[in-house]
Design a protein around this motif. Structure first.
Motif: not given
Length: 378
Positions: A158-161, A168-170, A177-183, A225-229
């Motif tokens: 997931v890409m965000t402003d 956008a999405f990939q 080629l990944a534009h983000s590390h947000q999964a 984008c949250r930190q959780f198990s």
């Protein structure tokens, strides 16, 4: 608060485990992964849960019932049809299609609703996530998590402003080629108006179709984008890794069940262990009704399910053994999941038990019952 659990998929990437179980029924420390999810939702004030079902749906419905045991209500929406001969054919409609089917039938999505996959173990603060969703005025929210660059190719990215609005999405992009590390974690929050974007009766997916449509139309879709198990059972290899972590005690508040026989060795009721030349190195769980013969060597993290039989001299290393499995004498199994007809390695490669030497079998077979009885009498 309401929630929907997505549980209609066939779980092909987790085969052969899903040959005998729907994916949300795959056990973690002896309990279906979806049971942890239902308990978590109940703790966060969810009182009504709809579950879309298809493959082996009756096993899920028999286990969870109407939800009374969990202090909430559970309902089911079957996706499929019956043939003229009475055969039941599962036919999933896609995650978004399943939502629309439920809404058209009962208006279930008339309020803010949390939608999440039934095959992940989470400890997300749902109350805080919903509060942020409402504060932003979001029409929909996708919960994301930062993942390492070598893992982005396994997820929808997931890409965000700067405001957190999705741009956008990939879908499972190559690392370079990944534009983000947000999964995307497969956890969503939806407002009722989202239902109008889903064509009635259509097969539609949330992540690959519905959310990109919202971005295309400029609708208020946000990511949190949250930190959780978040333990995702996407593949059989993921399941092996998850069980290794759970057995090793790497996940908070999920200790091994049973009584402790020795440091790191836990067992259920009515187990029989012949300790003559037997070595068990924890962490290991031995299920109720399991027999371990002399000279066996078990090296953890290992999970031996209920009703199993580990033969004399067998060596079981970092392995998950499903219930009622007999491991033959002097056999070695390592880094595997043994499930009925198959053993799946940590690399995801599966082999059937009848290919070559019979290394494992059903512990309930008449021949084995006879041998067990003789050994027990002796």
């Amino acid at each position: 608060m309401k929630a929907m659990i997505l549980a209609a998929g066939r779980g092909m990437r987790v085969e052969p485990l899903t040959d005998v179980l729907p994916k949300p029924m795959i056990p973690l420390l002896g309990k279906p992964v979806m049971a942890y999810l239902v308990e978590h939702l109940a703790r966060h004030g969810v009182t009504q849960i709809m579950v879309n079902v298809a493959h082996l749906h009756e096993k899920m419905e028999a286990y969870f019932g109407n939800g009374q045991h969990y202090g909430l209500e559970i309902g089911y929406s079957f996706e499929g049809y019956a043939t003229s001969s009475g055969e039941i054919v599962p036919e999933p409609m896609g995650s978004a299609g399943g939502m629309r089917k439920i809404h058209d039938f009962s208006g279930f999505f008339a309020d803010t609703t949390v939608v999440l996959c039934g095959d992940a173990l989470i400890d997300l603060d749902i109350i805080a996530a919903v509060a942020e969703h409402r504060a932003r005025g979001a029409l929909a929210t996708v919960i994301t998590q930062e993942v390492a660059s070598d893992k982005v190719s396994r997820y929808g990215v997931v890409m965000t402003d700067d405001s957190g609005r999705v741009t956008a999405f990939q879908e499972k992009p190559p690392r370079e080629l990944a534009h983000s590390h947000q999964a995307s974690t497969g956890i969503y929050i939806f407002e009722p108006a989202v239902m109008d974007l889903i064509p009635a009766g259509a097969e539609l997916d949330i992540g690959s179709q519905l959310l990109p449509l919202m971005v295309q139309r400029g609708l208020p879709l946000y990511a949190q984008c949250r930190q959780f198990s978040w333990i995702d059972i996407g593949t059989a290899a993921d399941y092996w890794s998850a069980m290794q972590a759970l057995i090793a005690g790497e996940v908070e508040n999920l200790p091994l069940p049973g009584r402790q026989l020795a440091p790191g060795v836990h067992a259920g009721l009515n187990t029989h262990i012949d300790w003559v030349e037997t070595i068990i190195e924890g962490p290991v769980y031995i299920g109720a009704g399991t027999r371990i013969d002399a000279g066996a060597h078990i090296i953890g993290p290992c999970w031996i399910g209920p009703g199993c039989h580990i033969g004399a001299g067998a060596r079981v290393v970092r392995t998950v053994v499903f219930s009622y499995t007999r491991i033959a004498p002097d056999v070695e199994l390592s880094d595997s999941i043994v499930c009925r007809e198959h053993a799946v390695g940590r690399d995801g490669v599966s082999r059937k038990r009848n290919s070559g030497r019979a290394m494992w079998e059903d512990a309930r077979s008449l021949a084995n019952v006879g041998v067990t009885g003789i050994l027990a009498a002796a």
